[in-house]
Write a protein that holds these residues in place. Structure first.
Motif, PDB file in Angstrom:
ATOM      1  N   ILE A 220      95.307 105.730  63.589  1.00 35.09           N
ATOM      2  CA  ILE A 220      94.408 104.942  64.428  1.00 35.09           C
ATOM      3  C   ILE A 220      94.149 103.620  63.720  1.00 35.09           C
ATOM      4  O   ILE A 220      93.746 103.608  62.545  1.00 35.09           O
ATOM      5  N   VAL A 221      94.407 102.520  64.421  1.00 36.54           N
ATOM      6  CA  VAL A 221      94.150 101.180  63.901  1.00 36.54           C
ATOM      7  C   VAL A 221      92.983 100.608  64.697  1.00 36.54           C
ATOM      8  O   VAL A 221      93.028 100.598  65.934  1.00 36.54           O
ATOM      9  N   TYR A 222      91.961 100.137  63.992  1.00 42.72           N
ATOM     10  CA  TYR A 222      90.766  99.705  64.702  1.00 42.72           C
ATOM     11  C   TYR A 222      90.180  98.454  64.079  1.00 42.72           C
ATOM     12  O   TYR A 222      90.258  98.257  62.867  1.00 42.72           O
ATOM     13  N   GLY A 223      89.600  97.603  64.926  1.00 43.71           N
ATOM     14  CA  GLY A 223      88.955  96.391  64.444  1.00 43.71           C
ATOM     15  C   GLY A 223      87.528  96.648  64.021  1.00 43.71           C
ATOM     16  O   GLY A 223      86.731  97.225  64.775  1.00 43.71           O
ATOM     17  N   GLY A 224      87.180  96.224  62.830  1.00 44.41           N
ATOM     18  CA  GLY A 224      85.820  96.408  62.340  1.00 44.41           C
ATOM     19  C   GLY A 224      84.809  95.563  63.090  1.00 44.41           C
ATOM     20  O   GLY A 224      83.608  95.827  63.027  1.00 44.41           O
ATOM     21  N   LYS A 225      85.275  94.534  63.810  1.00 41.63           N
ATOM     22  CA  LYS A 225      84.383  93.653  64.572  1.00 41.63           C
ATOM     23  C   LYS A 225      84.655  93.757  66.066  1.00 41.63           C
ATOM     24  O   LYS A 225      84.507  92.777  66.796  1.00 41.63           O
ATOM     25  N   PRO A 269      89.771 113.643  52.992  1.00 40.59           N
ATOM     26  CA  PRO A 269      90.266 112.271  53.083  1.00 40.59           C
ATOM     27  C   PRO A 269      90.129 111.500  51.778  1.00 40.59           C
ATOM     28  O   PRO A 269      89.217 111.741  50.980  1.00 40.59           O
ATOM     29  N   ALA A 270      91.042 110.573  51.592  1.00 37.26           N
ATOM     30  CA  ALA A 270      90.997 109.668  50.441  1.00 37.26           C
ATOM     31  C   ALA A 270      90.796 108.254  50.966  1.00 37.26           C
ATOM     32  O   ALA A 270      91.509 107.818  51.873  1.00 37.26           O
ATOM     33  N   GLU A 271      89.806 107.541  50.416  1.00 31.13           N
ATOM     34  CA  GLU A 271      89.544 106.165  50.824  1.00 31.13           C
ATOM     35  C   GLU A 271      90.384 105.230  49.959  1.00 31.13           C
ATOM     36  O   GLU A 271      90.366 105.319  48.734  1.00 31.13           O
ATOM     37  N   GLN A 272      91.095 104.319  50.627  1.00 32.19           N
ATOM     38  CA  GLN A 272      92.016 103.425  49.924  1.00 32.19           C
ATOM     39  C   GLN A 272      91.848 101.991  50.435  1.00 32.19           C
ATOM     40  O   GLN A 272      92.560 101.570  51.351  1.00 32.19           O
ATOM     41  N   PRO A 273      90.899 101.232  49.876  1.00 30.02           N
ATOM     42  CA  PRO A 273      90.709  99.846  50.314  1.00 30.02           C
ATOM     43  C   PRO A 273      91.969  99.015  50.077  1.00 30.02           C
ATOM     44  O   PRO A 273      92.647  99.151  49.045  1.00 30.02           O
ATOM     45  N   TYR A 277      91.851  95.265  55.032  1.00 26.65           N
ATOM     46  CA  TYR A 277      91.543  96.461  55.815  1.00 26.65           C
ATOM     47  C   TYR A 277      91.243  97.637  54.898  1.00 26.65           C
ATOM     48  O   TYR A 277      91.551  97.612  53.694  1.00 26.65           O
ATOM     49  N   ASP A 278      90.618  98.661  55.467  1.00 22.60           N
ATOM     50  CA  ASP A 278      90.297  99.883  54.725  1.00 22.60           C
ATOM     51  C   ASP A 278      91.118 101.035  55.285  1.00 22.60           C
ATOM     52  O   ASP A 278      91.120 101.269  56.500  1.00 22.60           O
ATOM     53  N   ARG A 279      91.776 101.733  54.417  1.00 25.59           N
ATOM     54  CA  ARG A 279      92.639 102.852  54.824  1.00 25.59           C
ATOM     55  C   ARG A 279      91.985 104.168  54.413  1.00 25.59           C
ATOM     56  O   ARG A 279      91.593 104.350  53.262  1.00 25.59           O
ATOM     57  N   THR A 280      91.871 105.071  55.362  1.00 26.60           N
ATOM     58  CA  THR A 280      91.432 106.439  55.074  1.00 26.60           C
ATOM     59  C   THR A 280      92.600 107.355  55.387  1.00 26.60           C
ATOM     60  O   THR A 280      93.131 107.334  56.504  1.00 26.60           O
ATOM     61  N   LEU A 281      93.008 108.132  54.421  1.00 30.55           N
ATOM     62  CA  LEU A 281      94.171 109.014  54.570  1.00 30.55           C
ATOM     63  C   LEU A 281      93.746 110.463  54.402  1.00 30.55           C
ATOM     64  O   LEU A 281      93.200 110.849  53.364  1.00 30.55           O
ATOM     65  N   VAL A 295      90.981 100.485  59.337  1.00 31.15           N
ATOM     66  CA  VAL A 295      89.960  99.632  59.935  1.00 31.15           C
ATOM     67  C   VAL A 295      90.157  98.215  59.401  1.00 31.15           C
ATOM     68  O   VAL A 295      89.956  97.956  58.208  1.00 31.15           O
ATOM     69  N   VAL A 296      90.594  97.323  60.289  1.00 30.83           N
ATOM     70  CA  VAL A 296      90.868  95.941  59.908  1.00 30.83           C
ATOM     71  C   VAL A 296      89.552  95.174  59.972  1.00 30.83           C
ATOM     72  O   VAL A 296      88.957  95.031  61.037  1.00 30.83           O
ATOM     73  N   ARG A 297      89.094  94.713  58.822  1.00 32.65           N
ATOM     74  CA  ARG A 297      87.720  94.232  58.706  1.00 32.65           C
ATOM     75  C   ARG A 297      87.389  93.078  59.643  1.00 32.65           C
ATOM     76  O   ARG A 297      86.300  93.023  60.213  1.00 32.65           O
ATOM     77  N   ASP A 298      88.296  92.114  59.802  1.00 31.46           N
ATOM     78  CA  ASP A 298      87.960  90.928  60.585  1.00 31.46           C
ATOM     79  C   ASP A 298      88.584  90.946  61.977  1.00 31.46           C
ATOM     80  O   ASP A 298      88.722  89.897  62.609  1.00 31.46           O
TER      81      ASP A 298
END
Length: 351
Positions: A220-225, A269-273, A277-281, A295-298
């Motif tokens: 899932i790719v999502y915009g943080g804004k 899950p492992a958080e991988q900034p 963007y922030d990746r959760t795997l 989650v793409v921050r901007d």
């Protein structure tokens, strides 16, 4: 011509008060207006031979085709690699956003060029009334909520029989309402697909709840804004515009990913900034499959990396991620479905 100018013209014709109001009314399960990806390229879908601005190459090989399912004629745009390789080819089924069409999905994503480099077929199905039945509950406009799932099964079956699509390497991808549709197919038909990706789309909840029923690799790719359907989900959507599909409540992007991780029995899950963007795997364990959330921050309610200008009110179009390349690499990295599963996938016939 940009998407914004196209949406403004449509808004004026239909009497909408402004693009911003329309944009904020759009959601995974609702809208009365085009989503990002909507432009004057509708004629391209009819001709099936237009140029895709994001591909930067002619789409003359694309053909507009039809399939009769449950007594209804359904349409799709098909892109085939110019030089077909030996043996079956991976198939990507790409669902457009609400208010858009197959040619606009092609333009928004640039899938043709990226898929060609990987030897993939791409089918862009067309929704009825420009909206997908991504939720499991019947509505007045859509009394049969399973119709689009059966259309997807029939489309896959036809392309396996007639275009050498590999039944073990079928992938579903979608944007916004189409992203939720891709998640629904993966959730309800885990033996049909070898991977699924949703961009700016979440799992429906409430009356229309869709629950994953088996392990499927999902990104899932999502915009943080995202101002249209926030990354945190839409718990209490507003009333549907007259004559339109009801607005669906959805889980958050993270909860949507976690639902697939639970069904796939993945590890914690492992958080991988990453840069931008922030990746959760959710890492796969023995015999299971991965689930990823980016989650793409901007980014707003967009396809990050697209060359298409989003309408006003949809938030920024981020360049922090090459979504198309990331999506296809993720899918191609997944193991094909077991042959037994592919053999048991529902076989449809043109009706």
């Amino acid at each position: 011509m940009t998407l914004l100018s196209s949406v403004r013209r449509r808004s004026a014709r239909r009497g909408w008060p402004g693009v911003l109001v329309v944009g904020l009314a759009l959601a995974t399960g609702c809208t009365t207006a085009p989503e990002p990806g909507s432009s004057a390229s509708s004629k391209s879908a009819s001709d099936g031979a237009a140029k895709s601005a994001s591909d930067g190459a002619a789409s003359a090989a694309d053909t507009r085709e039809r399939l009769r399912v449950d007594g209804t004629d359904r349409a799709y745009l098909l892109h085939e690699p110019t030089a077909p390789g030996a043996g079956p080819r991976p198939l990507v089924v790409a669902f457009h956003g609400r208010g858009a069409d197959p040619a606009e999905m092609r333009e928004l994503t640039g899938l043709n060029r990226a898929a060609k480099a990987r030897g993939m077929l791409v089918a862009y199905p067309e929704a009825l009334r420009k909206a997908w039945g991504a939720g499991a509950a019947p509505t007045r406009q859509r009394p049969d909520p399973e119709a689009d799932v059966r259309f997807t099964e029939a489309l896959v079956d036809k392309l396996v029989r007639t275009r050498r699509a590999d039944p073990r390497r079928v992938y579903v991808v979608g944007f916004s309402n189409g992203g939720s549709m891709a998640l629904r197919v993966a959730a309800e038909r885990p033996k049909l697909v070898a991977g699924a990706v949703s961009v700016a789309g979440q799992l429906p909840t409430g009356r229309a709840t869709v629950r994953p029923s088996g392990p499927v690799p999902v990104m899932i790719v999502y915009g943080g804004k995202d101002p249209v359907r926030p990354v945190t989900g839409l718990e209490r959507p507003g009333p549907a515009p007259k004559g339109q599909e009801p607005i669906m409540a959805t889980r958050s992007a993270r909860a949507s990913a976690r639902a697939f991780a639970t069904a796939g029995r993945t590890k914690a899950p492992a958080e991988q900034p990453r840069k931008g963007y922030d990746r959760t795997l959710w890492r796969p364990g023995p015999g299971t499959v991965p689930v990823e959330l980016l989650v793409v921050r901007d980014a707003g309610h967009t396809w990050p990396g697209t060359r298409v200008t989003p309408p006003k009110g949809f938030g920024p179009a981020s360049k922090a991620l090459d979504t198309t390349g990331t999506v296809l690499t993720f899918l191609k990295d997944q193991a094909p479905r077991p042959a037994a599963d592919a053999a048991r996938a529902p076989e449809r016939t043109d009706r």
